[in-house]
Design a protein around this motif. Sequence first.
Motif, mmCIF file in Angstrom:
data_model
loop_
_atom_site.group_PDB
_atom_site.id
_atom_site.type_symbol
_atom_site.label_atom_id
_atom_site.label_comp_id
_atom_site.label_asym_id
_atom_site.label_seq_id
_atom_site.Cartn_x
_atom_site.Cartn_y
_atom_site.Cartn_z
ATOM 1 N N VAL A 76 -33.196 -49.802 40.696
ATOM 2 C CA VAL A 76 -32.695 -48.433 40.777
ATOM 3 C C VAL A 76 -32.076 -47.943 39.457
ATOM 4 O O VAL A 76 -32.254 -46.802 39.058
ATOM 5 C CB VAL A 76 -31.667 -48.311 41.926
ATOM 6 C CG1 VAL A 76 -30.877 -47.013 41.842
ATOM 7 C CG2 VAL A 76 -32.368 -48.398 43.270
ATOM 8 N N CYS A 77 -31.351 -48.828 38.731
ATOM 9 C CA CYS A 77 -30.504 -48.359 37.627
ATOM 10 C C CYS A 77 -31.167 -48.385 36.254
ATOM 11 O O CYS A 77 -30.693 -47.751 35.327
ATOM 12 C CB CYS A 77 -29.225 -49.187 37.587
ATOM 13 S SG CYS A 77 -29.454 -50.858 36.945
ATOM 14 N N PHE A 78 -32.226 -49.141 36.084
ATOM 15 C CA PHE A 78 -32.941 -49.234 34.799
ATOM 16 C C PHE A 78 -32.091 -49.788 33.657
ATOM 17 O O PHE A 78 -32.374 -49.553 32.494
ATOM 18 C CB PHE A 78 -33.529 -47.867 34.397
ATOM 19 C CG PHE A 78 -34.651 -47.434 35.287
ATOM 20 C CD1 PHE A 78 -34.384 -46.852 36.520
ATOM 21 C CD2 PHE A 78 -35.970 -47.640 34.921
ATOM 22 C CE1 PHE A 78 -35.412 -46.471 37.367
ATOM 23 C CE2 PHE A 78 -37.001 -47.258 35.765
ATOM 24 C CZ PHE A 78 -36.722 -46.673 36.974
ATOM 25 N N ASP A 79 -31.041 -50.518 33.983
ATOM 26 C CA ASP A 79 -30.252 -51.154 32.932
ATOM 27 C C ASP A 79 -30.948 -52.392 32.374
ATOM 28 O O ASP A 79 -30.661 -52.812 31.266
ATOM 29 C CB ASP A 79 -28.883 -51.580 33.504
ATOM 30 C CG ASP A 79 -27.773 -50.634 33.090
ATOM 31 O OD1 ASP A 79 -28.059 -49.674 32.352
ATOM 32 O OD2 ASP A 79 -26.625 -50.857 33.496
ATOM 33 N N CYS A 80 -31.843 -52.977 33.132
ATOM 34 C CA CYS A 80 -32.366 -54.311 32.799
ATOM 35 C C CYS A 80 -33.673 -54.269 32.021
ATOM 36 O O CYS A 80 -34.413 -55.245 32.018
ATOM 37 C CB CYS A 80 -32.578 -55.091 34.098
ATOM 38 S SG CYS A 80 -33.851 -54.330 35.134
ATOM 39 N N LEU A 81 -33.957 -53.139 31.362
ATOM 40 C CA LEU A 81 -35.257 -52.988 30.702
ATOM 41 C C LEU A 81 -35.522 -54.050 29.631
ATOM 42 O O LEU A 81 -34.618 -54.445 28.904
ATOM 43 C CB LEU A 81 -35.358 -51.593 30.074
ATOM 44 C CG LEU A 81 -35.238 -50.425 31.051
ATOM 45 C CD1 LEU A 81 -35.291 -49.094 30.305
ATOM 46 C CD2 LEU A 81 -36.320 -50.497 32.108
ATOM 47 N N ALA A 82 -36.763 -54.490 29.584
ATOM 48 C CA ALA A 82 -37.192 -55.454 28.568
ATOM 49 C C ALA A 82 -38.635 -55.135 28.187
ATOM 50 O O ALA A 82 -39.322 -54.409 28.899
ATOM 51 C CB ALA A 82 -37.104 -56.872 29.124
ATOM 52 N N THR A 83 -39.070 -55.693 27.059
ATOM 53 C CA THR A 83 -40.469 -55.538 26.658
ATOM 54 C C THR A 83 -41.230 -56.777 27.120
ATOM 55 O O THR A 83 -40.864 -57.901 26.785
ATOM 56 C CB THR A 83 -40.564 -55.359 25.133
ATOM 57 O OG1 THR A 83 -39.849 -54.159 24.782
ATOM 58 C CG2 THR A 83 -42.013 -55.217 24.674
ATOM 59 N N VAL A 84 -42.250 -56.572 27.927
ATOM 60 C CA VAL A 84 -42.972 -57.689 28.523
ATOM 61 C C VAL A 84 -44.429 -57.644 28.076
ATOM 62 O O VAL A 84 -45.128 -56.658 28.339
ATOM 63 C CB VAL A 84 -42.893 -57.617 30.067
ATOM 64 C CG1 VAL A 84 -43.664 -58.776 30.687
ATOM 65 C CG2 VAL A 84 -41.451 -57.616 30.540
ATOM 66 N N ASP A 85 -44.853 -58.709 27.416
ATOM 67 C CA ASP A 85 -46.214 -58.771 26.878
ATOM 68 C C ASP A 85 -46.584 -57.480 26.142
ATOM 69 O O ASP A 85 -47.661 -56.904 26.365
ATOM 70 C CB ASP A 85 -47.228 -59.061 28.000
ATOM 71 C CG ASP A 85 -47.124 -60.505 28.490
ATOM 72 O OD1 ASP A 85 -46.666 -61.368 27.712
ATOM 73 O OD2 ASP A 85 -47.470 -60.762 29.653
ATOM 74 N N GLY A 86 -45.653 -57.002 25.344
ATOM 75 C CA GLY A 86 -45.920 -55.826 24.519
ATOM 76 C C GLY A 86 -45.651 -54.487 25.196
ATOM 77 O O GLY A 86 -45.666 -53.455 24.539
ATOM 78 N N ARG A 87 -45.428 -54.498 26.512
ATOM 79 C CA ARG A 87 -45.140 -53.222 27.199
ATOM 80 C C ARG A 87 -43.636 -53.030 27.290
ATOM 81 O O ARG A 87 -42.950 -53.800 27.947
ATOM 82 C CB ARG A 87 -45.735 -53.220 28.603
ATOM 83 C CG ARG A 87 -47.256 -53.239 28.617
ATOM 84 C CD ARG A 87 -47.782 -53.331 30.037
ATOM 85 N NE ARG A 87 -47.487 -52.119 30.806
ATOM 86 C CZ ARG A 87 -47.366 -52.102 32.134
ATOM 87 N NH1 ARG A 87 -47.468 -53.221 32.817
ATOM 88 N NH2 ARG A 87 -47.131 -50.967 32.755
ATOM 89 N N PRO A 88 -43.110 -51.984 26.640
ATOM 90 C CA PRO A 88 -41.667 -51.763 26.679
ATOM 91 C C PRO A 88 -41.218 -51.201 28.033
ATOM 92 O O PRO A 88 -42.046 -50.764 28.832
ATOM 93 C CB PRO A 88 -41.434 -50.721 25.576
ATOM 94 C CG PRO A 88 -42.725 -50.000 25.460
ATOM 95 C CD PRO A 88 -43.805 -50.966 25.836
ATOM 96 N N ASN A 89 -39.895 -51.229 28.245
ATOM 97 C CA ASN A 89 -39.289 -50.561 29.387
ATOM 98 C C ASN A 89 -39.731 -51.079 30.755
ATOM 99 O O ASN A 89 -39.930 -50.325 31.682
ATOM 100 C CB ASN A 89 -39.535 -49.046 29.320
ATOM 101 C CG ASN A 89 -38.925 -48.440 28.074
ATOM 102 O OD1 ASN A 89 -37.902 -48.928 27.602
ATOM 103 N ND2 ASN A 89 -39.537 -47.415 27.525
ATOM 104 N N GLN A 90 -39.892 -52.384 30.865
ATOM 105 C CA GLN A 90 -40.196 -52.982 32.159
ATOM 106 C C GLN A 90 -38.888 -53.428 32.806
ATOM 107 O O GLN A 90 -38.037 -54.026 32.149
ATOM 108 C CB GLN A 90 -41.133 -54.184 31.993
ATOM 109 C CG GLN A 90 -42.426 -53.842 31.267
ATOM 110 C CD GLN A 90 -43.210 -52.755 31.982
ATOM 111 O OE1 GLN A 90 -43.544 -52.880 33.148
ATOM 112 N NE2 GLN A 90 -43.453 -51.653 31.275
ATOM 113 N N ARG A 91 -38.744 -53.151 34.098
ATOM 114 C CA ARG A 91 -37.527 -53.571 34.787
ATOM 115 C C ARG A 91 -37.570 -55.072 35.074
ATOM 116 O O ARG A 91 -38.379 -55.520 35.894
ATOM 117 C CB ARG A 91 -37.373 -52.768 36.086
ATOM 118 C CG ARG A 91 -36.863 -51.361 35.855
ATOM 119 C CD ARG A 91 -36.960 -50.526 37.097
ATOM 120 N NE ARG A 91 -38.343 -50.132 37.371
ATOM 121 C CZ ARG A 91 -38.708 -49.396 38.419
ATOM 122 N NH1 ARG A 91 -37.807 -49.007 39.299
ATOM 123 N NH2 ARG A 91 -39.974 -49.067 38.600
#
Lengths: 493, 89
Positions: B49-64
């Motif tokens: 829900v909060c989108f605080d935990c974003l990371a880049t996964v296999d080159g795709r940014p903004n993954q929860r």
Amino acid sequence: MASSPVDVCVVGAGPAGLTAAVAAATAGRTVALVDAGARPGGQFWRHSPAGIEADRALHHDFVKYRQLETGLARFVQTGQIRLLTRHQVWTIERGARFTVRALKAGEYERTVDAAALVLAPGAYDRQVPLPGWELPGVYTAGGAQALLKEHGVLVGARVLVAGTGPFLLSVAAGLAQRGARVVGVYEANTGLGWLHHRSLRAVVRNFGKLSEGIHYAGTFARHRVWYHPRSTIVAAHGDTEVRAATVARLTRHGAVVPGSERRIEVDAIAVGWGFTPQLELPVALGTRTEVDADGSEIVLVGDWQQSSTPGVFVAGEATGVGGAALARVEGEIAGYAAAWYVNVDHESASFHPRSRRAERRLSWLRKRRLTLRAFAAAMHRAHPVPPSWLDQLQPDTLVCRCEEVSVERLRTAADDLGVTDARLAKLLTRTGMGWCQGRVCGYATACLVARFAGTGYDPRGLTERPLAVPVPLGVLAHGAAPAVPADESWRGE
Amino acid sequence: MSTFWFDGHEVPFRPGATIGAALLASGIRSWRTTRGQGRPRGVFCGIGVCFDCLATVDGRPNQRACLTPARDGMDVRSQEGTGHGEFAG
Ligand SMILES: Cc1cc2nc3c(=O)[nH]c(=O)nc-3n(C[C@H](O)[C@H](O)[C@H](O)COP(=O)(O)OP(=O)(O)OC[C@H]3O[C@@H](n4cnc5c(N)ncnc54)[C@H](O)[C@@H]3O)c2cc1C
Ligand code: FES
């Protein structure tokens, strides 16, 4: 990818949606049950891939889940229920029928065509800002619970639990059972609020809840967890992560007792102030809403869980936060009603159960719903968010975590720019414009704007979100996302 | 046990774990800094829900991270600022 039409599409496979899907299938309809999560169960029955038995100690009403799971498995096998897990619904189009559009794992799209809908999207933790709440190590109470139930992860070794509501007990008990040192449960209201006049009747009728409470009392005694009624967290401290919390006692009117502040070393904090229903999908379909006793916006439903939008039935937390037992009852009624809706002339018909048996069942369910709603109302009365949080805010305390909007900026907007409602605050300060679209800060923004501008509290204006989830641009641009591999089966994913 | 890469370190995970759960289980609590003040963030709501935990996964940014299932050999990176705006929401 479109799939063959169904009679009823149920969104959400928590206690409400799961029950609705099984009820509609039992009534002979074809059903699609769509959930963003990896497994059915929702928040209440969230469990690890090892199955719910593996964590029996953390679960209540475990037998009910097994029954529903067995029913679901039977219908999935016959093809009457299509279970779509890891599918997040981002929008629903309404024509003669409904087109439900879901993203599988955020990558490709799948659409479900249905004659009727049951929406059971549940809720998320309600939060209010406090100094330091954005530090890593501060979690929502539900988040701490979810990490434990689904992943066996303890959020910390020394955990403070704070906020209000009976849910805090369940979170603290779970953490303590799994070996965390729970340094205290800080309940802003008095635990005895339950036992006042009208509430008492609701509690006694709801013996299940009472026995849950007794169970927690035992756990707390065994693990030496102290329960502090009328006490609250006022700040979290730390540099790059949380190291301590300040707690304080509250007066009867919910203000901090001067001089009662105390600092406690912790490595994690779990905080929750009740729940906020997830309303994007019903609101986008035009359903009428109202403000519930706990200040949350909820979908207005009739006797058969029907919303003001024909063919859209809503059940569970979205119609008022009331817990899993109420969600189940509402889900069953909604499931039957949606099944009925599919086969009638909508202009003239009013709902009639088809058999004596169904009639008896439905009349029992409706009575039970009344009792449980009374119980929920008692809970809301006993667990308001105390006004103390407003007094504890510092000018630089963040209200909107995503866009990093401080209390001061919101105050300036009210003073200098004449902001009088949450919608305007959003436009002028970017509060609620970030990633979460105001889900986390919506309630607080509405409270703060009301206070700064001297207007009435109104939580609406922040729940209208164009998309229920962020959608990759590719999906919007092409209308549909890359096709699903052809051999992928519909069922039991 | 299966592992994924987080900023060049190997992180083990249990079957069914999300990236967020695995990072927390390894004692890693933040993997993103905010755009405005550069403050650290990790999991907050735990349910997407909060989108605080974003990371880049296999080159795709903004993954929860709290929702994204961990997979063997995956490349997870911490993220500064916005990643880039891949989403319309
Ligand atoms: C994080 C959290 C943890 C909780 N833990 C507990 C607990 O341990 N004990 C307890 O008594 N109560 C708990 N609750 C309270 C909970 O609200 C109720 O107990 C109960 O689960 C409500 O049932 P429901 O069916 O209305 O909703 P939920 O159980 O919340 O189920 C809703 C389901 O809908 C799905 N969904 C929502 N939107 C979409 C969409 N757009 N597309 C696809 N799927 C969607 C969700 O993935 C979810 O599975 C928790 C609440 C939260 C937010
Ligand atoms: S922790 Fe809130 S979205 Fe992941």
